[in-house]
Scaffold this motif. Structure first.
Motif, mmCIF file in Angstrom:
data_model
loop_
_atom_site.group_PDB
_atom_site.id
_atom_site.type_symbol
_atom_site.label_atom_id
_atom_site.label_comp_id
_atom_site.label_asym_id
_atom_site.label_seq_id
_atom_site.Cartn_x
_atom_site.Cartn_y
_atom_site.Cartn_z
ATOM 1 N N THR A 113 113.765 64.237 44.422
ATOM 2 C CA THR A 113 112.588 64.023 43.575
ATOM 3 C C THR A 113 111.706 62.920 44.159
ATOM 4 O O THR A 113 110.486 63.028 44.150
ATOM 5 N N LEU A 114 112.322 61.885 44.688
ATOM 6 C CA LEU A 114 111.569 60.801 45.327
ATOM 7 C C LEU A 114 110.710 61.350 46.463
ATOM 8 O O LEU A 114 109.521 61.059 46.544
ATOM 9 N N TRP A 115 111.295 62.186 47.329
ATOM 10 C CA TRP A 115 110.550 62.745 48.457
ATOM 11 C C TRP A 115 109.472 63.698 47.980
ATOM 12 O O TRP A 115 108.385 63.757 48.555
ATOM 13 N N ARG A 116 109.733 64.447 46.919
ATOM 14 C CA ARG A 116 108.699 65.330 46.363
ATOM 15 C C ARG A 116 107.535 64.511 45.822
ATOM 16 O O ARG A 116 106.370 64.870 46.020
ATOM 17 N N MET A 117 107.843 63.427 45.113
ATOM 18 C CA MET A 117 106.790 62.557 44.573
ATOM 19 C C MET A 117 105.968 61.955 45.711
ATOM 20 O O MET A 117 104.747 61.850 45.617
ATOM 21 N N ARG A 118 106.628 61.560 46.777
ATOM 22 C CA ARG A 118 105.914 60.987 47.915
ATOM 23 C C ARG A 118 104.986 62.027 48.530
ATOM 24 O O ARG A 118 103.823 61.748 48.811
ATOM 25 N N SER A 119 105.480 63.241 48.721
ATOM 26 C CA SER A 119 104.658 64.316 49.295
ATOM 27 C C SER A 119 103.464 64.660 48.413
ATOM 28 O O SER A 119 102.403 65.045 48.912
ATOM 29 N N ALA A 120 103.639 64.517 47.102
ATOM 30 C CA ALA A 120 102.571 64.829 46.152
ATOM 31 C C ALA A 120 101.596 63.665 45.979
ATOM 32 O O ALA A 120 100.630 63.771 45.222
ATOM 33 N N GLY A 121 101.835 62.550 46.660
ATOM 34 C CA GLY A 121 100.944 61.399 46.555
ATOM 35 C C GLY A 121 101.125 60.603 45.287
ATOM 36 O O GLY A 121 100.225 59.908 44.837
ATOM 37 N N GLN A 122 102.312 60.680 44.698
ATOM 38 C CA GLN A 122 102.569 59.988 43.435
ATOM 39 C C GLN A 122 103.240 58.629 43.617
ATOM 40 O O GLN A 122 103.431 57.920 42.639
ATOM 41 N N LEU A 123 103.589 58.276 44.824
ATOM 42 C CA LEU A 123 104.242 56.997 45.115
ATOM 43 C C LEU A 123 103.420 56.211 46.126
ATOM 44 O O LEU A 123 102.699 56.803 46.935
ATOM 45 N N PRO A 124 103.571 54.883 46.117
ATOM 46 C CA PRO A 124 102.963 54.104 47.195
ATOM 47 C C PRO A 124 103.538 54.561 48.536
ATOM 48 O O PRO A 124 104.697 54.971 48.617
ATOM 49 N N GLU A 125 102.731 54.516 49.565
ATOM 50 C CA GLU A 125 103.189 54.922 50.894
ATOM 51 C C GLU A 125 104.253 53.947 51.405
ATOM 52 O O GLU A 125 104.096 52.730 51.288
ATOM 53 N N PRO A 126 105.303 54.477 51.993
ATOM 54 C CA PRO A 126 106.327 53.609 52.579
ATOM 55 C C PRO A 126 105.923 53.134 53.970
ATOM 56 O O PRO A 126 104.973 53.636 54.569
#
Length: 74
Positions: free
Chosen positions: A32-45
């Motif tokens: 889910t974390l990786w999906r959120m990142r791909s969807a632009g829902q998390l700060p960029e790492p």
């Protein structure tokens, strides 16, 4: 423990978090974390060589702001 509280506490000395640590902190799966990142829902790492890390202070600010989208999805 009250509703919404977690027993997962991070030491204040940790400044960069792994995907596993972020997922545990947010109480979501790593997938889910990786999906959120791909969807632009998390700060960029940050990318450090072959590793990916998130800045704890950026995640704290993102949570305090109500988890707003960070960018348009890919």
């Amino acid at each position: 423990m009250a509703v919404g509280e977690t027993s997962f506490d991070l030491p204040e000395s940790i400044a960069l978090l792994t995907a596993k640590q972020v997922a545990a902190w947010l109480q979501i799966s790593q997938r889910t974390l990786w999906r959120m990142r791909s969807a632009g829902q998390l700060p960029e790492p940050l990318r450090l060589g072959g590793t990916v890390r998130w800045r704890k202070e950026e995640l704290d600010a993102w949570l305090a702001a109500g988890c707003p989208p960070q960018r348009k999805p890919r």
